[in-house]
Enzyme design. Sequence first.
Site, mmCIF file in Angstrom:
data_model
loop_
_atom_site.group_PDB
_atom_site.id
_atom_site.type_symbol
_atom_site.label_atom_id
_atom_site.label_comp_id
_atom_site.label_asym_id
_atom_site.label_seq_id
_atom_site.Cartn_x
_atom_site.Cartn_y
_atom_site.Cartn_z
ATOM 1 N N ASN A 115 48.131 32.293 28.864
ATOM 2 C CA ASN A 115 48.019 32.418 27.408
ATOM 3 C C ASN A 115 47.044 33.513 26.964
ATOM 4 O OD1 ASN A 115 49.976 30.776 26.374
ATOM 5 N ND2 ASN A 115 48.655 28.980 26.111
ATOM 6 N N HIS A 158 47.406 24.427 32.739
ATOM 7 C CA HIS A 158 46.566 25.552 33.153
ATOM 8 C C HIS A 158 46.638 26.744 32.202
ATOM 9 C CE1 HIS A 158 47.985 23.217 36.693
ATOM 10 N NE2 HIS A 158 46.679 23.137 36.884
ATOM 11 N N CYS A 159 46.756 26.446 30.900
ATOM 12 C CA CYS A 159 46.813 27.510 29.864
ATOM 13 C C CYS A 159 47.962 28.486 30.119
ATOM 14 C CB CYS A 159 45.511 28.296 29.760
ATOM 15 S SG CYS A 159 44.101 27.310 29.302
ATOM 16 N N ALA A 160 48.979 28.057 30.840
ATOM 17 C CA ALA A 160 50.063 28.978 31.169
ATOM 18 C C ALA A 160 51.416 28.280 31.030
ATOM 19 C CB ALA A 160 49.874 29.526 32.582
#
Lengths: 78, 382
Positions: B98, B339-341
């Site tokens: 992100n 995982h912010c992804a």
Amino acid sequence: MTRVGVALFFTTSAVMQAEKLLQRAGMPVWLIPTPRTLSSDCGIAIRFDEKDRDRVGVLLTEARLESAGIHLVEEADL
Amino acid sequence: MIYLDNAATSWPKPPGVIEAMAEAMRFAGGNPGRSGHRLSVAAARLVYDTREDLARFFGVSEPSRVVFTANATHALNQAIRGLVEPGDRVVVTGMEHNAVMRPLRDLEAQGVEITVAPAEPDGWVPPAALQAALTRPARLVVATHASNVTGTLLPVAEFARIAHEAGAWLVVDAAQTAGAVPIDLNSLDIDLLAFTGHKELYGPPGIGGLVIADHFDPVAIRPLVCGGTGSRSESELQPRDLPDRFESGTPNLPGIAGLGASVSWLRERGFDDIRSHRERIHGALLDGLAHIPGLRVFGTGDVARSVAIVSLTVGDEPVSRVGHRLDQEFGILTRVGLHCAPAAHRSIGSFPGGTVRLAPGLFTTDADVARTLDALRRVAAR
């Protein structure tokens, strides 16, 4: 009256790079507050001996390190 | 306790890092480049020496081409927002974090077009996928060097060639690789590289950077933040000189000091040693996991094509429960979730449930791996 050399730069990073370069060339140099007579800037400059004036110019040019001016000034004016 | 969350931030830090930070606060406590007194000069030297070390580390000839930022996110925002304008097209891979996707989605609302070069389920993005996404002109390609979800290394040198042939610049997100694998900007032909200090470079949080390749004109990048630099103070215009153009405001001196110490430590250890440790630990983990029934392990399964990050799920068990059990019952610290992804998890088929991520580091031992495998065997058995 004694004259001394002062080299000015556009960034502190360039001052640090130039200081290392000149020291490696065996030149005595000192970091000084940029003299107000030379610049309105607030950072630091490099002081060197008058006799090294030409060599400083050559070394900076060779290293493609842009200076903001190389001056000879009366020591009393620093 | 076994710390397997090094992809979030490495821990512990090498000897000398904390000391260097304290020393910087005690003995170099001036504001670098602002004043001419000895404490300011000592601070400026420290900043410059670290910059010079990092320039050598990343293969750029001018130290000023290493610009300090707060972290990789800040560096990526600087690169992306500094180069992209409404009407431009940007191509990204399907494995982006992100830190890349959010600034781009924000720009999309302002008229920037985004195209995704899709990833395969193991996290690999074939160069042909990037090629296909670049049949129309694009301003920028942004690619992660290695996924923070699967660890999969992407072929950034090939990406650079493909991007340049299409007239686009390449920005690389090296958050998971800087320090883990050698990165030479010149030979990889990357234009801009974002790194963080606190992961594989083993420095403190709050310090990272943007490395600008020797060939790249920095004036093409608009500064994200403008302000005082200690230079050209007579002018109210942001300077064009590097690194000052992108370094307004007082820098994170203890952060830079800590990063300088960790980079020295890494250099002394050497990439050969770092690689052999990583491949041994990573390999042992992958081998062991392959023999535990009920696990689904993501990624390439190949230590040579990946940094030491392993994502897995345990049957239908919610990853939060697995992570909590590993922590509470076995003292094993992992990171679970997305995982912010989210884009990467969609690509590998683990969205929205996420995965349990095991990220060993340079201080992870063979015994740690054995205990982790034993714990996962027990968790999977129930």
